[in-house]
Scaffold this motif. Structure first.
Motif, PDB file in Angstrom:
ATOM      1  N   TRP A   8       2.782   7.051  -2.801  1.00 59.33           N
ATOM      2  CA  TRP A   8       2.625   7.352  -4.172  1.00 59.33           C
ATOM      3  C   TRP A   8       1.236   7.920  -5.212  1.00 59.33           C
ATOM      4  CZ3 TRP A   8       0.511   4.245  -8.531  1.00 59.33           C
ATOM      5  CH2 TRP A   8       1.290   4.117  -9.736  1.00 59.33           C
ATOM      6  N   THR A  43       8.461   2.524  -0.619  1.00 57.88           N
ATOM      7  CA  THR A  43       8.506   3.632  -1.451  1.00 57.88           C
ATOM      8  C   THR A  43       7.400   4.080  -1.878  1.00 57.88           C
ATOM      9  OG1 THR A  43       8.528   1.106  -2.852  1.00 57.88           O
ATOM     10  CG2 THR A  43      10.586   2.437  -2.712  1.00 57.88           C
ATOM     11  N   ARG A  44       6.474   3.741  -0.354  1.00 49.75           N
ATOM     12  CA  ARG A  44       5.120   4.229  -0.354  1.00 49.75           C
ATOM     13  C   ARG A  44       4.200   3.953  -0.930  1.00 49.75           C
ATOM     14  NH1 ARG A  44       6.779  10.599   0.724  1.00 49.75           N
ATOM     15  NH2 ARG A  44       8.747   9.931   2.416  1.00 49.75           N
ATOM     16  N   SER A  46       1.843   1.989  -1.067  1.00 55.29           N
ATOM     17  CA  SER A  46       0.883   1.048  -0.819  1.00 55.29           C
ATOM     18  C   SER A  46      -0.607   2.411  -0.886  1.00 55.29           C
ATOM     19  CB  SER A  46       1.009   0.675   0.688  1.00 55.29           C
ATOM     20  OG  SER A  46       1.878  -0.383   0.738  1.00 55.29           O
ATOM     21  N   PHE A  47      -1.514   1.624  -0.685  1.00 54.19           N
ATOM     22  CA  PHE A  47      -2.538   2.474  -1.014  1.00 54.19           C
ATOM     23  C   PHE A  47      -3.827   2.420   0.151  1.00 54.19           C
ATOM     24  CE2 PHE A  47      -1.674   1.151  -5.372  1.00 54.19           C
ATOM     25  CZ  PHE A  47      -2.051   1.445  -5.944  1.00 54.19           C
ATOM     26  N   ILE A  50      -1.387   1.658   5.816  1.00 59.36           N
ATOM     27  CA  ILE A  50      -0.388   0.221   6.826  1.00 59.36           C
ATOM     28  C   ILE A  50       0.703   0.965   7.232  1.00 59.36           C
ATOM     29  CG2 ILE A  50       0.572  -0.419   4.246  1.00 59.36           C
ATOM     30  CD1 ILE A  50       0.687  -3.265   5.813  1.00 59.36           C
ATOM     31  N   ALA A  51       1.396   2.141   5.776  1.00 61.45           N
ATOM     32  CA  ALA A  51       2.789   2.847   6.872  1.00 61.45           C
ATOM     33  C   ALA A  51       2.953   3.650   7.433  1.00 61.45           C
ATOM     34  CB  ALA A  51       3.103   2.972   5.633  1.00 61.45           C
ATOM     35  N   GLY A 102       7.191  -8.886  -9.281  1.00 63.90           N
ATOM     36  CA  GLY A 102       6.025  -7.594  -9.181  1.00 63.90           C
ATOM     37  C   GLY A 102       5.443  -7.440 -10.565  1.00 63.90           C
ATOM     38  N   SER A 103       4.357  -6.336 -10.958  1.00 62.57           N
ATOM     39  CA  SER A 103       4.594  -5.421 -12.186  1.00 62.57           C
ATOM     40  C   SER A 103       5.352  -4.463 -12.429  1.00 62.57           C
ATOM     41  CB  SER A 103       2.596  -5.689 -12.266  1.00 62.57           C
ATOM     42  OG  SER A 103       2.384  -4.161 -11.038  1.00 62.57           O
ATOM     43  N   GLY A 111       9.639  -3.496   1.781  1.00 61.42           N
ATOM     44  CA  GLY A 111       8.831  -3.419   1.786  1.00 61.42           C
ATOM     45  C   GLY A 111       7.618  -4.405   0.763  1.00 61.42           C
ATOM     46  N   THR A 115       4.393  -7.234   2.518  1.00 61.58           N
ATOM     47  CA  THR A 115       3.138  -7.050   2.210  1.00 61.58           C
ATOM     48  C   THR A 115       2.756  -8.714   1.905  1.00 61.58           C
ATOM     49  OG1 THR A 115       2.925  -5.708   0.797  1.00 61.58           O
ATOM     50  CG2 THR A 115       2.480  -4.479   2.789  1.00 61.58           C
ATOM     51  N   LEU A 160       3.900  -6.309   8.041  1.00 61.16           N
ATOM     52  CA  LEU A 160       3.315  -5.513   8.025  1.00 61.16           C
ATOM     53  C   LEU A 160       4.038  -4.212   8.724  1.00 61.16           C
ATOM     54  CD1 LEU A 160      -0.513  -6.698   8.183  1.00 61.16           C
ATOM     55  CD2 LEU A 160       1.468  -7.404   6.351  1.00 61.16           C
ATOM     56  N   VAL A 166      13.039  -3.707   9.168  1.00 65.93           N
ATOM     57  CA  VAL A 166      14.223  -4.728   8.174  1.00 65.93           C
ATOM     58  C   VAL A 166      15.682  -4.062   7.600  1.00 65.93           C
ATOM     59  CG1 VAL A 166      14.275  -6.234   6.484  1.00 65.93           C
ATOM     60  CG2 VAL A 166      12.283  -6.625   8.063  1.00 65.93           C
ATOM     61  N   GLY A 374      -1.626  -3.727   1.137  1.00 70.05           N
ATOM     62  CA  GLY A 374      -1.149  -2.871   0.654  1.00 70.05           C
ATOM     63  C   GLY A 374      -2.099  -2.203  -0.336  1.00 70.05           C
ATOM     64  N   LYS A 375      -3.237  -2.899   0.193  1.00 70.82           N
ATOM     65  CA  LYS A 375      -4.275  -2.173  -0.884  1.00 70.82           C
ATOM     66  C   LYS A 375      -5.434  -1.770  -0.779  1.00 70.82           C
ATOM     67  CE  LYS A 375      -1.764  -3.880  -4.963  1.00 70.82           C
ATOM     68  NZ  LYS A 375      -2.302  -4.995  -6.340  1.00 70.82           N
TER      69      LYS A 375
HETATM   70  C1  LIG Z   1       1.743   0.872  -9.734  1.00 72.51           C
HETATM   71  C2  LIG Z   1       2.213  -0.343  -8.551  1.00 72.51           C
HETATM   72  C3  LIG Z   1       2.344  -0.953  -8.987  1.00 72.51           C
HETATM   73  C4  LIG Z   1       1.898  -2.649  -7.332  1.00 72.51           C
HETATM   74  N1  LIG Z   1       2.013  -3.664  -8.309  1.00 72.51           N
HETATM   75  C5  LIG Z   1       2.613  -4.668  -7.452  1.00 72.51           C
HETATM   76  C6  LIG Z   1       1.574  -6.162  -7.672  1.00 72.51           C
HETATM   77  O1  LIG Z   1       2.532  -6.453  -9.086  1.00 72.51           O
HETATM   78  N2  LIG Z   1       2.173  -7.293  -6.684  1.00 72.51           N
HETATM   79  C7  LIG Z   1       1.572  -7.046  -6.007  1.00 72.51           C
HETATM   80  O2  LIG Z   1       1.365  -7.923  -4.680  1.00 72.51           O
HETATM   81  N3  LIG Z   1       1.443  -5.685  -5.252  1.00 72.51           N
HETATM   82  C8  LIG Z   1       1.747  -4.487  -5.990  1.00 72.51           C
HETATM   83  N4  LIG Z   1       1.155  -2.695  -5.277  1.00 72.51           N
HETATM   84  C9  LIG Z   1       1.250  -3.153  -3.952  1.00 72.51           C
HETATM   85  C10 LIG Z   1       2.975  -3.477  -3.580  1.00 72.51           C
HETATM   86  O3  LIG Z   1       3.733  -3.901  -4.107  1.00 72.51           O
HETATM   87  C11 LIG Z   1       2.786  -2.968  -1.837  1.00 72.51           C
HETATM   88  O4  LIG Z   1       2.217  -2.072  -1.535  1.00 72.51           O
HETATM   89  C12 LIG Z   1       4.104  -2.788  -1.200  1.00 72.51           C
HETATM   90  O5  LIG Z   1       4.258  -3.096  -0.248  1.00 72.51           O
HETATM   91  C13 LIG Z   1       4.639  -1.668  -1.859  1.00 72.51           C
HETATM   92  O6  LIG Z   1       6.610  -1.708  -1.581  1.00 72.51           O
HETATM   93  P1  LIG Z   1       6.956  -0.593  -0.739  1.00 72.51           P
HETATM   94  O7  LIG Z   1       8.187   0.102  -0.193  1.00 72.51           O
HETATM   95  O8  LIG Z   1       6.312   0.233  -1.318  1.00 72.51           O
HETATM   96  O9  LIG Z   1       6.247  -0.597   0.807  1.00 72.51           O
HETATM   97  P2  LIG Z   1       5.204   0.952   1.534  1.00 72.51           P
HETATM   98  O10 LIG Z   1       3.638   0.497   0.915  1.00 72.51           O
HETATM   99  O11 LIG Z   1       6.029   2.117   1.980  1.00 72.51           O
HETATM  100  O12 LIG Z   1       5.424  -0.158   3.095  1.00 72.51           O
HETATM  101  C14 LIG Z   1       4.235  -1.393   3.085  1.00 72.51           C
HETATM  102  C15 LIG Z   1       4.941  -1.807   4.254  1.00 72.51           C
HETATM  103  O13 LIG Z   1       6.139  -2.583   4.829  1.00 72.51           O
HETATM  104  C16 LIG Z   1       6.536  -1.657   5.326  1.00 72.51           C
HETATM  105  N5  LIG Z   1       7.896  -1.787   5.263  1.00 72.51           N
HETATM  106  C17 LIG Z   1       8.498  -1.100   4.218  1.00 72.51           C
HETATM  107  N6  LIG Z   1       9.457  -1.343   4.652  1.00 72.51           N
HETATM  108  C18 LIG Z   1       9.900  -2.136   5.753  1.00 72.51           C
HETATM  109  C19 LIG Z   1      11.051  -2.345   6.810  1.00 72.51           C
HETATM  110  N7  LIG Z   1      12.240  -2.220   6.103  1.00 72.51           N
HETATM  111  N8  LIG Z   1      11.103  -2.787   7.321  1.00 72.51           N
HETATM  112  C20 LIG Z   1       9.829  -3.831   7.762  1.00 72.51           C
HETATM  113  N9  LIG Z   1       8.530  -3.214   7.320  1.00 72.51           N
HETATM  114  C21 LIG Z   1       8.621  -2.716   6.299  1.00 72.51           C
HETATM  115  C22 LIG Z   1       6.000  -0.557   6.061  1.00 72.51           C
HETATM  116  O14 LIG Z   1       5.370  -0.452   7.658  1.00 72.51           O
HETATM  117  C23 LIG Z   1       4.551  -0.822   5.593  1.00 72.51           C
HETATM  118  O15 LIG Z   1       3.674  -1.388   6.519  1.00 72.51           O
HETATM  119  C24 LIG Z   1       1.899  -2.238  -6.550  1.00 72.51           C
HETATM  120  C25 LIG Z   1       1.615  -0.891  -6.359  1.00 72.51           C
HETATM  121  C26 LIG Z   1       1.406  -0.500  -6.773  1.00 72.51           C
HETATM  122  C27 LIG Z   1       1.803   1.628  -6.639  1.00 72.51           C
END
Ligand SMILES: Cc1cc2nc3c(=O)[nH]c(=O)nc-3n(C[C@H](O)[C@H](O)[C@H](O)COP(=O)(O)OP(=O)(O)OC[C@H]3O[C@@H](n4cnc5c(N)ncnc54)[C@H](O)[C@@H]3O)c2cc1C
Length: 419
Positions: A8, A43-44, A46-47, A50-51, A102-103, A111, A115, A160, A166, A374-375
């Protein structure tokens, strides 16, 4: 599915050979069974890396978008790739709610849980604490179903992506509730630190935003459940008054995409996140880091950071402080301790930001800060591992679910295994 190969924020380019989005669980099982290396992609948001996977990345976004409510059990089984925003609207339509969000509501459920993603609230655990069950496709392509009674669940929720993909998550649900959100400004930074526990406890979910700047002032976002008595802290002379209009956490930015404020009551899912679900953030012009410390240590941790505030301010957009209740999830950053999460939204310039990330980590080292998985962080992997006393138990789970390391990547090798 978004066919791009970046996260993202655009700071991570996935090295995976291919990215696929199966439309059925059977198809997903087949992908996993034939891949030598594979990982799940949410949804990508993470910064960091990790994914990523050296083999296949499998998104769950195209699976059938089920949300099946079990009223008697007080749960809802949801498709893993659904975003919280979609789940929330469908639960709310049935008079139900999730305890917290979350925020940003755009994160995928699986995802975020993987994390240890969290919202705020001294009595609210991270989002993964609402997980009552998981269905995951493990290394052989088989489906493993875990419930709360299974002792593996506490290890498998914040995993992670290391145990499998899942495909469905069963979440605890509660009756729908309304929330009013009031932004209070300005709270002197030193008063915030001195009264941190009271500030964090001044509502159902509270965030304090500070930019560490010379004005030394903080905004406090108080989200209060309608019908619950307001905290007496709001009436203390040091607590700042409500703002006279809507606010964005970052000074000078338009609040138009922020969730409704000024105390106007509204549905839980339209107030608990800071940003509206209808607003579609594109690539983010930001990087994020976050460190979770024991709540009792948080004032000292913030004072330690105060010594380098000028350097932080130079590359910072905003810092946010949130409370997370202790949990028993093995790899949760809030495992075993009531926590304060110290968050940094940095400018989108990794070269300028990374030295500051390292400096912040050095200052927080005495407090055994756990970085958000994820950061962005640079803490030595051995040190990160030492901050999770239940990690050896988690490694036992990996041995059982994925003995060949099909779901491993460089990140999990570094932070979960090590040499
Ligand atoms: C704008 C923004 C706001 C945010 N706000 C918050 C907040 O309020 N609080 C907070 O704590 N964090 C926050 N984050 C961080 C975010 O919540 C984490 O990075 C989270 O992991 C993102 O989820 P994702 O679906 O995008 O996962 P991804 O970044 O796509 O993947 C993260 C991890 O999850 C695993 N994963 C994803 N899907 C599955 C699945 N189906 N089965 C098994 N593993 C899976 C991946 O393998 C990877 O290890 C924020 C990030 C952004 C960019």
């Amino acid at each position: 599915m978004d066919g791009s190969r970046v996260n993202w924020a655009g700071n991570v380019r996935f090295g995976a050979r291919e990215i696929v989005a199966p439309t059925s669980v059977a198809e997903l099982q087949a992908v996993v069974a034939r891949a030598d290396r594979v990982r799940a992609l949410g949804t990508r948001h993470s910064f960091n890396e990790i994914a990523d996977s050296p083999g296949v990345l499998v998104s769950t976004a195209a699976l059938p978008p089920a949300v099946d409510v079990d009223r008697a059990g007080g749960t809802a089984r949801v498709a893993a790739g659904l975003r919280y925003a979609e789940v929330a609207v469908r639960l709310d339509a049935q008079g139900l709610a999730l305890p917290n969000l979350g925020s940003l509501p755009h994160l995928s459920v699986a995802g975020a849980c993987a994390t240890g993603t969290h919202g705020s609230g001294t009595r609210n655990g991270c989002l993964a604490t609402s997980v009552a069950g998981l269905e995951l496709v493990t290394a052989g392509g088989d489906i493993v179903v875990l419930h709360r009674e299974d002792e593996d669940l506490a290890g498998a929720v914040v995993a992670l992506g290391a145990l499998g993909v899942v495909v469905a998550v069963t979440l605890d649900v509660v009756p729908a509730f309304d929330v009013g959100q009031v932004v209070h400004e300005w709270l002197d930074h030193d008063v915030l630190v001195a009264h941190l526990d009271e500030v964090m406890g001044s509502g159902y979910s509270v965030s304090a935003f500070t930019d560490w700047g010379p004005a030394r002032r903080a905004q406090v976002w108080v989200k209060q459940r309608v019908g619950e008595p307001a905290s007496a802290v709001l009436d203390t002379p040091w607590f700042p008054p409500p703002a006279d209009g809507p606010r964005h956490p970052v000074a000078g930015m338009s609040p138009v995409n922020c969730s409704e404020q000024l105390g106007l009551p509204g549905s839980w899912h339209e107030r608990l996140p800071h940003f509206r679900s209808g607003f579609t953030p594109s690539t983010g012009q930001e990087l994020q880091s976050e460190y979770l410390v024991a709540r009792a240590d948080a004032p000292a941790a913030l004072r330690a950071l105060d010594g380098v505030r000028d350097r932080i301010t130079a590359v910072l957009q905003i810092s946010e402080l949130r409370a997370v209740a202790a949990d028993d999830l093995w790899l949760s950053p809030a495992q075993g301790r009531d926590t304060v999460a110290i968050h940094f939204t940095w400018i989108a310039d990794a070269g300028a930001v990374l030295p500051l990330v390292a400096l912040v980590e050095q200052r927080l080292a005495p407090f055994a800060a756990r970085p958000h998985w994820g950061k962005i962080f640079t803490i030595d992997p051995q040190v990160v591992r030492s901050r999770y006393e239940l990690l050896p138990r988690f490694r036992g789970l990996v041995q059982r679910y994925d003995p060949g390391g099909r779901f491993a990547n460089d990140y999990t090798d570094r932070y979960l295994v090590g040499s």
